[in-house]
Motif scaffolding. Structure first.
Motif, PDB file in Angstrom:
ATOM      1  N   SER A 188     -91.230  12.416  31.275  1.00  0.00           N
ATOM      2  CA  SER A 188     -90.840  13.292  30.149  1.00  0.00           C
ATOM      3  C   SER A 188     -91.446  14.682  30.278  1.00  0.00           C
ATOM      4  O   SER A 188     -90.864  15.663  29.810  1.00  0.00           O
ATOM      5  CB  SER A 188     -91.226  12.659  28.824  1.00  0.00           C
ATOM      6  OG  SER A 188     -92.619  12.490  28.763  1.00  0.00           O
ATOM      7  N   ARG A 195     -89.038  16.464  32.403  1.00  0.00           N
ATOM      8  CA  ARG A 195     -87.805  16.750  31.660  1.00  0.00           C
ATOM      9  C   ARG A 195     -88.036  17.906  30.683  1.00  0.00           C
ATOM     10  O   ARG A 195     -87.202  18.794  30.540  1.00  0.00           O
ATOM     11  CB  ARG A 195     -87.361  15.513  30.865  1.00  0.00           C
ATOM     12  CG  ARG A 195     -86.896  14.335  31.715  1.00  0.00           C
ATOM     13  CD  ARG A 195     -86.569  13.155  30.800  1.00  0.00           C
ATOM     14  NE  ARG A 195     -86.286  11.923  31.508  1.00  0.00           N
ATOM     15  CZ  ARG A 195     -85.065  11.499  31.847  1.00  0.00           C
ATOM     16  NH1 ARG A 195     -84.011  12.198  31.528  1.00  0.00           N
ATOM     17  NH2 ARG A 195     -84.905  10.353  32.474  1.00  0.00           N
ATOM     18  N   ASP A 214     -80.512  15.473  33.651  1.00  0.00           N
ATOM     19  CA  ASP A 214     -80.133  14.127  34.097  1.00  0.00           C
ATOM     20  C   ASP A 214     -79.443  14.189  35.462  1.00  0.00           C
ATOM     21  O   ASP A 214     -79.635  13.313  36.295  1.00  0.00           O
ATOM     22  CB  ASP A 214     -79.182  13.492  33.069  1.00  0.00           C
ATOM     23  CG  ASP A 214     -79.884  13.212  31.751  1.00  0.00           C
ATOM     24  OD1 ASP A 214     -80.911  12.518  31.753  1.00  0.00           O
ATOM     25  OD2 ASP A 214     -79.419  13.707  30.704  1.00  0.00           O
ATOM     26  N   CYS A 220     -87.825   6.900  31.279  1.00  0.00           N
ATOM     27  CA  CYS A 220     -86.908   7.231  30.194  1.00  0.00           C
ATOM     28  C   CYS A 220     -87.665   7.073  28.887  1.00  0.00           C
ATOM     29  O   CYS A 220     -88.729   6.453  28.863  1.00  0.00           O
ATOM     30  CB  CYS A 220     -85.695   6.302  30.221  1.00  0.00           C
ATOM     31  SG  CYS A 220     -86.121   4.547  30.138  1.00  0.00           S
ATOM     32  N   VAL A 235     -81.870   6.766  25.275  1.00  0.00           N
ATOM     33  CA  VAL A 235     -82.330   6.046  26.467  1.00  0.00           C
ATOM     34  C   VAL A 235     -81.131   5.543  27.278  1.00  0.00           C
ATOM     35  O   VAL A 235     -81.132   5.592  28.507  1.00  0.00           O
ATOM     36  CB  VAL A 235     -83.295   4.904  26.065  1.00  0.00           C
ATOM     37  CG1 VAL A 235     -83.577   3.982  27.230  1.00  0.00           C
ATOM     38  CG2 VAL A 235     -84.600   5.501  25.529  1.00  0.00           C
ATOM     39  N   GLN A 259     -79.922   8.462  29.302  1.00  0.00           N
ATOM     40  CA  GLN A 259     -80.832   8.780  30.409  1.00  0.00           C
ATOM     41  C   GLN A 259     -80.613   7.807  31.561  1.00  0.00           C
ATOM     42  O   GLN A 259     -80.597   8.199  32.730  1.00  0.00           O
ATOM     43  CB  GLN A 259     -82.293   8.729  29.935  1.00  0.00           C
ATOM     44  CG  GLN A 259     -82.656   9.855  28.980  1.00  0.00           C
ATOM     45  CD  GLN A 259     -84.036   9.668  28.359  1.00  0.00           C
ATOM     46  OE1 GLN A 259     -84.571   8.556  28.301  1.00  0.00           O
ATOM     47  NE2 GLN A 259     -84.603  10.753  27.869  1.00  0.00           N
ATOM     48  N   ILE A 260     -80.439   6.544  31.226  1.00  0.00           N
ATOM     49  CA  ILE A 260     -80.268   5.531  32.271  1.00  0.00           C
ATOM     50  C   ILE A 260     -78.895   5.639  32.922  1.00  0.00           C
ATOM     51  O   ILE A 260     -78.777   5.655  34.151  1.00  0.00           O
ATOM     52  CB  ILE A 260     -80.537   4.127  31.686  1.00  0.00           C
ATOM     53  CG1 ILE A 260     -82.046   4.021  31.404  1.00  0.00           C
ATOM     54  CG2 ILE A 260     -80.058   3.019  32.619  1.00  0.00           C
ATOM     55  CD1 ILE A 260     -82.535   2.695  30.952  1.00  0.00           C
ATOM     56  N   GLY A 319     -78.907   8.871  34.935  1.00  0.00           N
ATOM     57  CA  GLY A 319     -79.892   8.846  36.017  1.00  0.00           C
ATOM     58  C   GLY A 319     -79.463   7.967  37.180  1.00  0.00           C
ATOM     59  O   GLY A 319     -79.816   8.222  38.332  1.00  0.00           O
ATOM     60  N   TYR A 355     -90.292   2.677  30.540  1.00  0.00           N
ATOM     61  CA  TYR A 355     -89.929   3.155  29.208  1.00  0.00           C
ATOM     62  C   TYR A 355     -91.161   3.805  28.598  1.00  0.00           C
ATOM     63  O   TYR A 355     -92.193   3.144  28.406  1.00  0.00           O
ATOM     64  CB  TYR A 355     -89.437   2.000  28.316  1.00  0.00           C
ATOM     65  CG  TYR A 355     -89.335   2.429  26.870  1.00  0.00           C
ATOM     66  CD1 TYR A 355     -88.439   3.433  26.489  1.00  0.00           C
ATOM     67  CD2 TYR A 355     -90.161   1.873  25.886  1.00  0.00           C
ATOM     68  CE1 TYR A 355     -88.368   3.861  25.173  1.00  0.00           C
ATOM     69  CE2 TYR A 355     -90.094   2.300  24.567  1.00  0.00           C
ATOM     70  CZ  TYR A 355     -89.190   3.300  24.219  1.00  0.00           C
ATOM     71  OH  TYR A 355     -89.144   3.732  22.917  1.00  0.00           O
TER      72      TYR A 355
END
Ligand code: PGA
Length: 251
Positions: free
Chosen positions: A97, A100, A107, A128, A144, A147-148, A151, A167
């Motif tokens: 994070s 990010r 992403d 994430c 989330v 993000q997954i 990603g 996580y």
């Protein structure tokens, strides 16, 4: 069976000498024994990777904290997955994070990093997690999921099976606020379910999902006890070998 992993993210801490000393302490303490099936990984700054690889026994994994989106070229200041792999490191944290947020990694960029890490035989530890605002608004699962999905776009099942997910609710990182065991389990089972939808149940059941965010010796046990929590990505507490090992022994 999925792996139980306790990984230490040292972030931008320790000089080279301090880092070598800390790695030596981790190795020495780990040699006294770990619960069965638990693996350790340390993620020091780039500058320490080569020196620490020489110190750590093969049984302790070595990770970088980030990698570039390309293998080489005119990208002043960047470090590529290929370079990381050449130090003997086996892992790389992607999408933390802090990357990010402070370095505005998108992403799309993270998806490129995941792919280039895999192409260089590095195992991505893909982070994430939602921020406080997103948690309070009740949109944390959506965040989330996005993000997954973004990603891991374009990853086939074989590639995905090499991934470790962490996580890390942003509101718990470095704040002393930990997710409750129920919140952690809820999100981890949500993520596992998502992996099942994206791939299949066999892949989902073998994916290690780590929890990160103010994990320490006093709370690791209650977090690790949850059926979908396979270990932790530890920041602050990984800078002290006693605390790091105590967390690993919470299993
Ligand atoms: P923390 O950091 O343990 O210091 O909260 C965790 C992380 O950012 O990986």
């Amino acid at each position: 069976m999925r792996r139980k992993i306790v990984a230490g993210n040292w972030k931008m801490n320790t000089t080279l000498n301090d880092g070598l000393r800390l790695a030596g302490e981790v190795k020495e303490d780990a040699e006294k024994g770990l619960p069965e099936g638990v693996s350790l990984i340390v993620a020091p700054p780039f500058t320490h990777l080569t020196g620490i690889r020489e110190i750590l026994a093969d049984s302790i994994g070595l990770s970088a904290q980030n990698c570039a989106t390309d293998d080489s070229g005119a990208f002043t200041g960047e470090v590529s997955a290929k370079m990381i792999a050449s130090t003997g490191a086996e892992y790389v944290i992607i999408g933390h994070s802090e990357r990010r947020l402070f370095f505005r990694e998108s992403d799309k960029e993270l998806n490129k990093k995941v792919k280039i890490a895999l192409a260089n035989d590095l195992t991505p530890i893909f982070c994430c997690g939602e921020n406080l605002h997103e948690r309070e608004k009740g949109i944390y699962k959506e965040v989330v999921r996005n993000q997954i999905e973004l990603g891991f776009t374009g990853l086939n099942e074989d590639d995905f099976r090499k991934i470790i997910i962490a996580y890390e609710p942003v509101w718990a990182i470095g704040t002393g606020k930990t997710a409750t065991p129920e919140q952690a389990q809820d999100m981890h089972s949500f993520i596992r379910d998502l992996v099942k939808k994206l791939y299949n149940s066999d892949t989902a059941s073998t994916t290690s999902i780590l929890y990160g965010g103010s994990c320490k010796p006093s709370n690791a046990r209650e977090i690790f006890e949850n059926s979908d929590v396979d270990g932790g990505l530890i920041g602050g507490a990984s800078l002290n070998a006693d605390d790091f090992l105590a967390i690993a022994r919470s299993f």
